[in-house]
Design an enzyme around this catalytic site. Sequence first.
Site, short mmCIF file in Angstrom:
data_model
loop_
_atom_site.label_atom_id
_atom_site.label_comp_id
_atom_site.label_asym_id
_atom_site.label_seq_id
_atom_site.Cartn_x
_atom_site.Cartn_y
_atom_site.Cartn_z
N GLU A 1 12.66 9.57 7.54
CA GLU A 1 11.95 8.55 6.77
C GLU A 1 11.49 9.12 5.43
O GLU A 1 11.42 8.41 4.44
CB GLU A 1 10.74 8.05 7.59
CG GLU A 1 9.93 6.96 6.89
CD GLU A 1 8.74 6.48 7.71
OE1 GLU A 1 8.46 7.11 8.76
OE2 GLU A 1 8.10 5.50 7.31
N HIS B 1 10.70 -2.56 16.36
CA HIS B 1 9.82 -1.42 16.09
C HIS B 1 8.42 -1.88 15.70
O HIS B 1 8.23 -2.49 14.65
CB HIS B 1 10.41 -0.56 14.96
CG HIS B 1 9.72 0.77 14.81
ND1 HIS B 1 9.77 1.75 15.78
CD2 HIS B 1 8.96 1.28 13.81
CE1 HIS B 1 9.08 2.80 15.37
NE2 HIS B 1 8.56 2.54 14.18
N GLN C 1 -1.72 -0.58 14.25
CA GLN C 1 -1.73 -0.49 12.78
C GLN C 1 -1.96 -1.85 12.12
O GLN C 1 -2.30 -1.91 10.93
CB GLN C 1 -0.43 0.15 12.28
CG GLN C 1 -0.33 1.62 12.68
CD GLN C 1 0.95 2.29 12.22
OE1 GLN C 1 1.67 1.77 11.38
NE2 GLN C 1 1.24 3.45 12.79
N HIS D 1 8.67 10.83 19.08
CA HIS D 1 8.09 10.41 17.81
C HIS D 1 9.03 10.65 16.64
O HIS D 1 9.29 9.76 15.84
CB HIS D 1 6.74 11.09 17.54
CG HIS D 1 6.16 10.62 16.24
ND1 HIS D 1 6.40 11.27 15.06
CD2 HIS D 1 5.42 9.54 15.94
CE1 HIS D 1 5.81 10.59 14.07
NE2 HIS D 1 5.21 9.54 14.58
N TYR E 1 2.26 5.38 20.78
CA TYR E 1 1.87 6.80 20.85
C TYR E 1 0.37 7.04 20.91
O TYR E 1 -0.06 8.18 21.12
CB TYR E 1 2.52 7.63 19.72
CG TYR E 1 2.26 7.18 18.31
CD1 TYR E 1 1.09 7.51 17.66
CD2 TYR E 1 3.22 6.45 17.62
CE1 TYR E 1 0.87 7.12 16.35
CE2 TYR E 1 3.00 6.05 16.31
CZ TYR E 1 1.82 6.38 15.68
OH TYR E 1 1.61 5.99 14.38
N ARG F 1 10.30 16.07 13.92
CA ARG F 1 9.19 16.99 13.64
C ARG F 1 8.12 16.92 14.71
O ARG F 1 7.23 17.76 14.77
CB ARG F 1 8.60 16.71 12.25
CG ARG F 1 7.95 15.36 12.08
CD ARG F 1 7.47 15.11 10.65
NE ARG F 1 7.57 13.71 10.26
CZ ARG F 1 6.68 12.77 10.54
NH1 ARG F 1 5.58 13.07 11.20
NH2 ARG F 1 6.88 11.52 10.18
N ARG G 1 -0.91 7.99 5.95
CA ARG G 1 -0.96 8.49 7.32
C ARG G 1 -2.36 8.95 7.70
O ARG G 1 -2.81 8.74 8.83
CB ARG G 1 0.06 9.65 7.49
CG ARG G 1 0.27 10.02 8.95
CD ARG G 1 1.32 11.10 9.12
NE ARG G 1 0.82 12.42 8.77
CZ ARG G 1 1.33 13.57 9.21
NH1 ARG G 1 2.40 13.56 10.00
NH2 ARG G 1 0.83 14.72 8.85
N HIS H 1 14.30 3.89 10.81
CA HIS H 1 14.31 4.18 9.37
C HIS H 1 15.63 4.82 8.92
O HIS H 1 16.40 4.20 8.23
CB HIS H 1 13.13 5.06 8.92
CG HIS H 1 11.80 4.53 9.31
ND1 HIS H 1 11.38 3.27 8.98
CD2 HIS H 1 10.78 5.08 10.04
CE1 HIS H 1 10.16 3.06 9.47
NE2 HIS H 1 9.78 4.14 10.13
N ASP I 1 7.06 -2.45 12.25
CA ASP I 1 6.45 -1.13 12.11
C ASP I 1 4.93 -1.19 11.88
O ASP I 1 4.17 -1.32 12.82
CB ASP I 1 7.17 -0.39 10.98
CG ASP I 1 6.93 1.11 11.00
OD1 ASP I 1 6.19 1.58 11.87
OD2 ASP I 1 7.48 1.82 10.14
N HIS J 1 4.05 -0.64 15.89
CA HIS J 1 2.87 0.12 16.33
C HIS J 1 1.72 -0.88 16.23
O HIS J 1 1.16 -1.06 15.14
CB HIS J 1 2.58 1.31 15.42
CG HIS J 1 3.78 2.17 15.12
ND1 HIS J 1 4.31 3.03 16.05
CD2 HIS J 1 4.54 2.29 14.01
CE1 HIS J 1 5.35 3.66 15.50
NE2 HIS J 1 5.52 3.21 14.28
ZN LIG Z 1 7.15 3.61 13.06
#
Ligand SMILES: [Zn+2]
Length: 459
Positions: free
Chosen positions: A238, A56, A61, A209, A123, A212, A84, A272, A323, A58
Amino acid sequence: MKTYQFKGLLDNSDWIIPAFVRVDDEGRILEVASSTSHPISEAFDNYLIPGFQNAHSHAFQYAMAGLAERHATNQTPDDFWSWREAMYDLALRIGPDDLEHIATMLYSEMLRHGYTHVAEFHYVHHEKNGEQFANLSEMGERLVAAAKKVGIGITLVPIFYQKGGFGKAPNAGQIRFISASKDDYLKLLEASEQSTDLYQHANLGIGIHSMRGVEPKVIAELAANGPQDLPFHIHVSEQLKEIEDSIAYLGQRPVEWMLNNIEMNDRYHLVHATHLIDMETEGIAKSGANVVLCPSTEGNLGDGIFPLRQFQSLGGNWSIGTDSHIGINPLEELRILDYGQRLISHKRNTFYSTEEGDSGKYAIAMSWKAGRKAMNKKAVAYFEIGDYFNGVMIDAQVPLLANTRKEDLASTILYATDAAMLAGTFANGELVVKAGQHRIQDQIRNDFNKTIKNLKNRS
Ligand SMILES: [Zn+2]
């Protein structure tokens, strides 16, 4: 053809000491044995363990690692949701070149720490104004290009993101993540598959994603009628707020809803899954679905602690991921995971199975096995004949290791070594990192430094 000699190699069942690995010109394994009649191409006074699987990531980040740690003393406590906002701010500013250079730096660091394959949960795939790129997979293609440049294997998982929360329209910060419909997402998936054709060690996954992030009935449709031969990745449970919102919208908790509405099996990778009730933990284990744990990020964000003891006692499968990349050392991820469990259970034997009582061997085996599945790789053996050669070397002359018997080697490596003891990484048959240096390190750093300077987020 090349023949490498190692002080020892961790096979699925035990250490082979000494070990000889013969590979063909493509980097595929021809033979793993304790002796050889072939001339030695290179001898290493190192132990070799299988390459870690980073299930996992991203990549973007990485550019903000360490930047969300100054907390105002006169405000409400900082939490996931304020982090976030900082992450969205960065996501809105990154262009294709920026992403490629950040990912190249990050992936070279992953290799240095022993990861040889990464699943990129991708994403940020739209333009800064939310429109599609002319090449729908422009940003995904840059991730594949970054992986190719440094030699890491990549599973590109373009992410379907549609909503700003249960029943809510997306907010302005999410504009680059959004595919308006399932059809739009499937077009992105198709374009992403073409991007993976540009690198022989790239392949594709499918991803949502979060519960939600997409209308639940569309998630169920995609699970049932979308491609069935791809690993299915999703963030789930999470945050406690996400569970409260799910109960308010669906009358069920996120994992509870998934178990009731999706035919879950070992194709599914739940990232998660921090906050579960017993029936959810049991349901995931029984279904064969995997959990992807990201201990350094989950700790950094204050998420919570996954019920690993219970999940393992039910035969559940788990892998690790980095992550947000606040940490990118697989040994550290496994240690944090273990110590979190020890601290809450007051017991020490976190990692076990019915046939394996060796924590080091068990943690390496489980994270590898479920990690490979997250990459759509079905190999059973760490070093399977015909597969590309992937492994990380640890200096056998480190005083602790030089004086350790075979039975305790894996756990000494897991619990008592640090990144300075990592001696090099083979990825897809190539020695891409040696003595802490990637073979094109200067170029990677120059590009990264320029990009960060332009982004101005760290200065
Ligand atoms: Zn993630």
